[in-house]
Write a protein that holds these residues in place. Structure first.
Motif, PDB file in Angstrom:
ATOM      1  N   GLN A  97       0.825  -1.207   0.000  1.00  0.00           N
ATOM      2  CA  GLN A  97       0.000   0.000   0.000  1.00  0.00           C
ATOM      3  C   GLN A  97       0.863   1.262   0.000  1.00  0.00           C
ATOM      4  O   GLN A  97       0.593   2.216  -0.730  1.00  0.00           O
ATOM      5  N   LEU A  98       1.916   1.255   0.821  1.00  0.00           N
ATOM      6  CA  LEU A  98       2.823   2.402   0.866  1.00  0.00           C
ATOM      7  C   LEU A  98       3.543   2.570  -0.465  1.00  0.00           C
ATOM      8  O   LEU A  98       3.654   3.694  -0.989  1.00  0.00           O
ATOM      9  N   LEU A  99       4.027   1.461  -1.020  1.00  0.00           N
ATOM     10  CA  LEU A  99       4.746   1.534  -2.291  1.00  0.00           C
ATOM     11  C   LEU A  99       3.859   2.031  -3.420  1.00  0.00           C
ATOM     12  O   LEU A  99       4.309   2.794  -4.287  1.00  0.00           O
ATOM     13  N   GLN A 100       2.617   1.592  -3.433  1.00  0.00           N
ATOM     14  CA  GLN A 100       1.703   2.042  -4.486  1.00  0.00           C
ATOM     15  C   GLN A 100       1.541   3.558  -4.452  1.00  0.00           C
ATOM     16  O   GLN A 100       1.523   4.216  -5.503  1.00  0.00           O
ATOM     17  N   TYR A 101       1.448   4.142  -3.253  1.00  0.00           N
ATOM     18  CA  TYR A 101       1.331   5.596  -3.123  1.00  0.00           C
ATOM     19  C   TYR A 101       2.616   6.284  -3.578  1.00  0.00           C
ATOM     20  O   TYR A 101       2.598   7.252  -4.336  1.00  0.00           O
ATOM     21  N   GLN A 102       3.779   5.745  -3.111  1.00  0.00           N
ATOM     22  CA  GLN A 102       5.061   6.366  -3.449  1.00  0.00           C
ATOM     23  C   GLN A 102       5.346   6.282  -4.942  1.00  0.00           C
ATOM     24  O   GLN A 102       5.779   7.259  -5.563  1.00  0.00           O
ATOM     25  N   VAL A 103       5.106   5.109  -5.523  1.00  0.00           N
ATOM     26  CA  VAL A 103       5.365   4.936  -6.956  1.00  0.00           C
ATOM     27  C   VAL A 103       4.423   5.801  -7.782  1.00  0.00           C
ATOM     28  O   VAL A 103       4.829   6.407  -8.781  1.00  0.00           O
ATOM     29  N   SER A 104       3.156   5.886  -7.364  1.00  0.00           N
ATOM     30  CA  SER A 104       2.190   6.734  -8.076  1.00  0.00           C
ATOM     31  C   SER A 104       2.639   8.191  -8.065  1.00  0.00           C
ATOM     32  O   SER A 104       2.563   8.894  -9.092  1.00  0.00           O
TER      33      SER A 104
ATOM     34  N   PHE B 290       5.370  12.597 -11.244  1.00  0.00           N
ATOM     35  CA  PHE B 290       6.452  13.559 -11.456  1.00  0.00           C
ATOM     36  C   PHE B 290       7.309  13.143 -12.660  1.00  0.00           C
ATOM     37  O   PHE B 290       7.786  14.014 -13.410  1.00  0.00           O
ATOM     38  N   ALA B 291       7.488  11.843 -12.841  1.00  0.00           N
ATOM     39  CA  ALA B 291       8.145  11.276 -14.024  1.00  0.00           C
ATOM     40  C   ALA B 291       9.499  11.893 -14.319  1.00  0.00           C
ATOM     41  O   ALA B 291       9.752  12.393 -15.417  1.00  0.00           O
ATOM     42  N   LEU B 292      10.378  11.838 -13.330  1.00  0.00           N
ATOM     43  CA  LEU B 292      11.738  12.327 -13.537  1.00  0.00           C
ATOM     44  C   LEU B 292      12.542  11.260 -14.279  1.00  0.00           C
ATOM     45  O   LEU B 292      12.654  10.132 -13.827  1.00  0.00           O
ATOM     46  N   ALA B 293      13.072  11.624 -15.444  1.00  0.00           N
ATOM     47  CA  ALA B 293      13.825  10.673 -16.258  1.00  0.00           C
ATOM     48  C   ALA B 293      15.247  10.496 -15.724  1.00  0.00           C
ATOM     49  O   ALA B 293      15.750  11.325 -14.959  1.00  0.00           O
ATOM     50  N   ASP B 294      15.891   9.403 -16.156  1.00  0.00           N
ATOM     51  CA  ASP B 294      17.284   9.164 -15.771  1.00  0.00           C
ATOM     52  C   ASP B 294      18.166  10.308 -16.283  1.00  0.00           C
ATOM     53  O   ASP B 294      18.121  10.662 -17.469  1.00  0.00           O
ATOM     54  N   GLY B 295      18.957  10.889 -15.410  1.00  0.00           N
ATOM     55  CA  GLY B 295      19.866  11.972 -15.796  1.00  0.00           C
ATOM     56  C   GLY B 295      19.210  13.320 -15.960  1.00  0.00           C
ATOM     57  O   GLY B 295      19.885  14.337 -16.187  1.00  0.00           O
TER      58      GLY B 295
END
Length: 553
Positions: free
Chosen positions: A188-195, A200-205
């Motif tokens: 449940q916590l991970l689902q909130y954090q990942v969502s 925000f969708a910060l890309a690599d680099g």
């Protein structure tokens, strides 16, 4: 088989070297002389536990070596080849114990761990001790006796492998179920954090790029001003510029070339410098013209940089690692989902593994039932020979009530016996007396030994509690066994000792300060005297000598 046993400074033995032969060898001697000492020493060479007390008092170390002949087709030979310890047709086991209690083992002269001595010993020697009848009451020993006689090792291995597969799956399911509640909260916590991070969708680099571009836009005004001043100084100012001053210097030196041509290289360098300064000025102008000073882009970057820093603090990671942290959380979330799927699939695997286990266990049970019937007849017949004319023996195998896989199969075993007419079969420990139990144990040992491929069998006073005609029968049984394999029997009974193909005598001497045990092979005449001593005690008469001579015929 065992051909030589050499003992140095072990207990009360100073030095002893025994040459052993095939067939049945009996060992006799006075009470307390140490008849079993050679067997105890051999046990050390075979990997038994040792301590400093085994070293003869006053000596620095004890040393025991045992030499065996091994056939190329034997399990011992195959073991030696597999462990790269083979030495043609011979196997030499050696053990050294120091007075400080340290121990070293050797196989064919090569140092080996104690466990390897124990490992090969099972293919060389089998020892039946005088207290075997006491362990006979234990179910695990009873099952081992039956399995050893049946020699269905492959069936046992299949059952153990099936159990191991089932056991590993059961443990995995147990752990998954135990952590299921914790995983649900974590999920449940991970689902909130990942969502939140998905949104925000910060890309690599990307963070490093944002940070660099934001820094550039934040300082764009100062950059433009400083670059324009620099361009003016270099080239574009109507007043004195670096470029105009370089041109003046160049022109002056060119006027001096007629006076000294050596100045030509300097004027060439200055002309190149003028060109380079002009180029630098043009590049500065182009840089300032193309510098992005979009306030909306700066506002966007400022907002995104601030959000990245906020999320980084929230997740307690450096901002430049936020994208990596996002990937890790997504992977963990996927693993939790996989665990839930695994719980469902593992139930099917468990059912399948238990079914396969049950099939193998059933085959083992059928084999056990078959050989139990054979042993029941043989042991009952042997009981009759051993003065239990009305005795009856039966191995009863029953399946466990709860058929949970077990590494030894699904059989519960019980040795039942009846020693008197009309007496029902009951558990061995409840019915048999000490003497009867000893005889039954001996019968089982002799019968099962005939099916075991171990080249050397040792019986250490297993005839305790029997006498007379029964003792004679025991001697006969052991001699029959000695016709097929090497047998060594420590005994106090003349009826047994006389049946040996050869006989050894153990004696103990003392000078009041030290004690020493010796063992020697007996000639025919010496055997007669020793048997007479066993028959009549200290007083040996012509009658006992004649009786002893008749026993050897």
């Amino acid at each position: 088989m065992l051909t030589q046993l050499t003992i140095h400074n072990f207990a009360i033995v100073k030095f002893l070297e025994l040459e052993l032969k095939s067939g049945m060898t009996t060992v006799t001697g006075e009470t307390g002389a140490g008849k079993s000492i050679a067997i105890d020493a051999l046990g050390l060479a075979l990997g038994s536990r040792a301590d400093a007390s085994t070293v003869r008092p006053g000596e620095k170390k004890a040393e025991i070596s045992a030499i065996f002949t091994v056939e190329p087709s034997s399990l011992a030979y195959k073991w030696l080849v597999e462990h790269e310890l083979n030495n043609e047709d011979e196997c030499i086991l050696r053990r050294v114990i120091t007075a400080e209690g340290r121990s070293k083992g050797y196989i064919n002269g090569i140092p080996v761990p104690l466990q390897q001595l124990k490992s090969i010993s099972q293919f060389l020697v089998q020892v039946h001790g005088q207290h075997a009848h006491q362990t006979l009451l234990k179910p695990e020993i009873q099952l081992a006796i039956l399995d050893g006689y049946a020699s269905h090792t492959k069936l046992q291995l299949n059952v153990r492998d099936g159990y191991r597969t089932w056991h590993n799956l059961a443990n995995e399911e147990k752990k998954l179920l135990q952590n299921q509640q914790q995983r649900a909260a974590r999920q449940q916590l991970l689902q909130y954090q990942v969502s939140e991070l998905d949104e925000f969708a910060l890309a690599d680099g990307e963070y490093s790029q944002i940070e660099a571009e934001h820094r550039l836009l934040a300082n764009s005004t100062e950059l433009v001003e400083e670059c324009m001043i620099s361009a003016d100084t270099l080239y574009e100012n109507e007043d004195n510029t670096i470029c105009s001053m370089l041109q003046v210097v160049t022109h002056r030196l060119e006027n001096l070339l007629d006076m000294d041509p050596k100045l030509k290289s300097i004027t060439d360098t200055l002309q190149e410098a003028v060109v380079l300064v002009e180029e630098a000025g043009n590049e500065l102008r182009s840089y300032t013209d193309n510098l992005d000073r979009d306030p909306q882009q700066f506002e966007y970057l400022d907002e995104r940089l601030g959000k990245a820093l906020e999320l980084a603090r929230k997740h307690q990671v450096p901002a430049d690692q936020l994208a990596t942290h996002h990937h890790m959380l997504k992977a963990e979330l996927e693993n939790i989902a996989d665990d839930d799927e695994r719980i469902e699939s593992i139930k099917l695997e468990l059912a399948e593994s238990q079914s396969k286990y049950n099939q193998q266990a059933e085959k083992l049970s059928i084999s056990r039932q078959k050989y139990a019937k054979q042993l029941n007849k043989l042991i009952t017949a042997s009981m009759h020979e051993l003065s239990m004319e009305n005795g009856c023996f039966e191995m009863v195998l029953e399946a466990f009530e709860h058929k949970t896989p077990n590494p030894h199969g699904l059989d519960n075993i019980n040795f039942l016996v009846s020693t008197n007419p009309g007496q029902p079969l009951q558990a061995l420990g409840k019915v048999a007396s000490g003497g009867e139990l000893s005889r039954i144990s001996l019968a089982i040992q002799v019968i099962t030994a005939q099916k075991i491929s171990t080249p050397t069998l040792i019986f250490d006073e297993v005839d305790v509690g029997i006498s007379g005609q029964t003792a004679s029968i025991v001697g006969k049984l052991l001699r029959q066994l000695g016709e097929k394999t090497q047998v060594m029997c420590v005994t106090h009974l003349p009826q047994v000792a006389s049946k040996g193909h050869q006989q050894m005598y153990v004696s103990k001497t003392t000078d009041g300060k030290t004690t020493e045990t010796c063992m020697k092979a007996l000639s025919q005449e010496m055997r007669i005297e020793e048997l007479a001593r066993l028959l009549g005690g200290d007083k040996i008469t012509a009658s006992t000598l004649n009786n002893a001579a008749e026993m050897l015929v």
